[in-house]
Design a protein around this motif. Structure first.
Motif, PDB file in Angstrom:
ATOM      1  N   GLU A  27       4.500  -1.929  10.704  1.00 23.49           N
ATOM      2  CA  GLU A  27       3.578  -1.347   9.198  1.00 23.49           C
ATOM      3  C   GLU A  27       2.458  -0.388   9.204  1.00 23.49           C
ATOM      4  N   ALA A  28       1.831  -0.100  10.732  1.00 24.24           N
ATOM      5  CA  ALA A  28       0.855   0.827   9.956  1.00 24.24           C
ATOM      6  C   ALA A  28       1.967   2.746  10.277  1.00 24.24           C
ATOM      7  N   ASP A  29       2.517   2.093  11.314  1.00 25.61           N
ATOM      8  CA  ASP A  29       4.021   2.870  10.749  1.00 25.61           C
ATOM      9  C   ASP A  29       4.755   3.541   9.605  1.00 25.61           C
ATOM     10  N   VAL A  30       4.978   2.506   8.470  1.00 30.28           N
ATOM     11  CA  VAL A  30       5.224   2.616   7.099  1.00 30.28           C
ATOM     12  C   VAL A  30       4.642   3.522   6.981  1.00 30.28           C
ATOM     13  N   ASP A  31       3.677   2.536   6.733  1.00 27.22           N
ATOM     14  CA  ASP A  31       2.346   3.127   5.875  1.00 27.22           C
ATOM     15  C   ASP A  31       1.916   4.261   5.898  1.00 27.22           C
ATOM     16  N   ALA A  32       1.824   5.265   6.759  1.00 25.01           N
ATOM     17  CA  ALA A  32       1.808   6.730   7.327  1.00 25.01           C
ATOM     18  C   ALA A  32       3.176   7.106   6.824  1.00 25.01           C
ATOM     19  N   ALA A  35       2.490   7.087   3.406  1.00 28.05           N
ATOM     20  CA  ALA A  35       1.327   8.144   2.710  1.00 28.05           C
ATOM     21  C   ALA A  35       1.960  10.080   2.682  1.00 28.05           C
ATOM     22  N   ARG A  36       2.811  10.337   2.886  1.00 27.53           N
ATOM     23  CA  ARG A  36       3.347  10.979   3.103  1.00 27.53           C
ATOM     24  C   ARG A  36       4.542  11.920   2.210  1.00 27.53           C
ATOM     25  N   VAL A  37       5.090  10.547   1.937  1.00 29.61           N
ATOM     26  CA  VAL A  37       5.840  10.999   1.143  1.00 29.61           C
ATOM     27  C   VAL A  37       5.399  10.993  -0.387  1.00 29.61           C
ATOM     28  N   VAL A  38       4.330  10.605  -0.541  1.00 29.40           N
ATOM     29  CA  VAL A  38       3.540   9.893  -1.889  1.00 29.40           C
ATOM     30  C   VAL A  38       2.956  11.220  -2.231  1.00 29.40           C
ATOM     31  N   ALA A  39       2.493  11.695  -0.919  1.00 30.59           N
ATOM     32  CA  ALA A  39       1.612  12.751  -1.020  1.00 30.59           C
ATOM     33  C   ALA A  39       2.748  14.324  -1.601  1.00 30.59           C
ATOM     34  N   ALA A  40       3.579  14.262  -0.819  1.00 35.22           N
ATOM     35  CA  ALA A  40       4.907  15.249  -1.256  1.00 35.22           C
ATOM     36  C   ALA A  40       5.592  14.995  -2.978  1.00 35.22           C
ATOM     37  N   GLY A  41       5.239  14.193  -3.084  1.00 35.15           N
ATOM     38  CA  GLY A  41       4.979  13.811  -4.872  1.00 35.15           C
ATOM     39  C   GLY A  41       6.733  12.990  -5.290  1.00 35.15           C
ATOM     40  N   ALA A  42       6.577  12.206  -4.147  1.00 32.85           N
ATOM     41  CA  ALA A  42       8.190  11.455  -4.304  1.00 32.85           C
ATOM     42  C   ALA A  42       7.389  10.234  -4.546  1.00 32.85           C
ATOM     43  N   SER A  43       8.628   9.265  -4.844  1.00 33.06           N
ATOM     44  CA  SER A  43       8.286   8.141  -5.239  1.00 33.06           C
ATOM     45  C   SER A  43       8.684   6.667  -4.158  1.00 33.06           C
ATOM     46  N   LEU A  52      11.086   2.204  -0.547  1.00 30.71           N
ATOM     47  CA  LEU A  52      12.279   2.577  -0.698  1.00 30.71           C
ATOM     48  C   LEU A  52      12.208   4.082  -1.425  1.00 30.71           C
ATOM     49  N   THR A  53      12.640   5.569  -1.143  1.00 23.70           N
ATOM     50  CA  THR A  53      12.965   6.346  -1.565  1.00 23.70           C
ATOM     51  C   THR A  53      13.753   7.141  -2.159  1.00 23.70           C
ATOM     52  N   ARG A  54      13.818   8.322  -2.831  1.00 28.27           N
ATOM     53  CA  ARG A  54      15.482   8.788  -2.679  1.00 28.27           C
ATOM     54  C   ARG A  54      15.300  10.617  -2.449  1.00 28.27           C
ATOM     55  N   LEU A  61      16.785   6.436   0.475  1.00 32.57           N
ATOM     56  CA  LEU A  61      16.035   5.139   1.763  1.00 32.57           C
ATOM     57  C   LEU A  61      15.694   4.291   1.733  1.00 32.57           C
ATOM     58  N   VAL A  62      15.456   4.051   2.743  1.00 32.74           N
ATOM     59  CA  VAL A  62      14.762   2.294   3.125  1.00 32.74           C
ATOM     60  C   VAL A  62      13.990   2.413   4.199  1.00 32.74           C
ATOM     61  N   VAL A  63      12.778   2.980   4.166  1.00 34.41           N
ATOM     62  CA  VAL A  63      11.697   2.546   5.593  1.00 34.41           C
ATOM     63  C   VAL A  63      11.393   2.185   5.303  1.00 34.41           C
ATOM     64  N   ARG A  64      11.638   0.956   6.943  1.00 30.40           N
ATOM     65  CA  ARG A  64      10.860  -0.856   7.125  1.00 30.40           C
ATOM     66  C   ARG A  64      10.801  -0.779   7.933  1.00 30.40           C
ATOM     67  N   ALA A  65       9.534  -1.608   8.503  1.00 32.89           N
ATOM     68  CA  ALA A  65       9.097  -2.435  10.360  1.00 32.89           C
ATOM     69  C   ALA A  65      10.454  -3.164  10.767  1.00 32.89           C
TER      70      ALA A  65
END
Length: 67
Positions: A27-32, A35-43, A52-54, A61-65
């Motif tokens: 989960e820590a990896d997913v959280d990291a 944070a990078r996805v959100v910082a880049a302005g993506a949902s 899930l992001t696009r 793209l689903v990122v999961r633990a």
């Protein structure tokens, strides 16, 4: 870059990649990554075990633990 920079999304009924999943160790990896996805302005929509992001071509793209 799947189709090239500046190329729009494919038409709705075109054959192609619709989604993919990245499985990370914990989960820590997913959280990291979240944070990078959100910082880049993506949902980053919550899903079971991750988010899930696009990409710019609307491919999901689903990122999961790892379960």
């Amino acid at each position: 870059v799947w189709r090239g920079q500046g190329v729009g999304a494919p038409p709705p009924h075109a054959v192609g990649l619709r989604h993919w999943t990245v499985v990370l160790p914990g989960e820590a990896d997913v959280d990291a990554v979240r944070a990078r996805v959100v910082a880049a302005g993506a949902s980053a929509e919550p899903v079971d075990g991750g988010f899930l992001t696009r990409d710019p071509w609307t491919i999901a793209l689903v990122v999961r633990a790892d379960a």
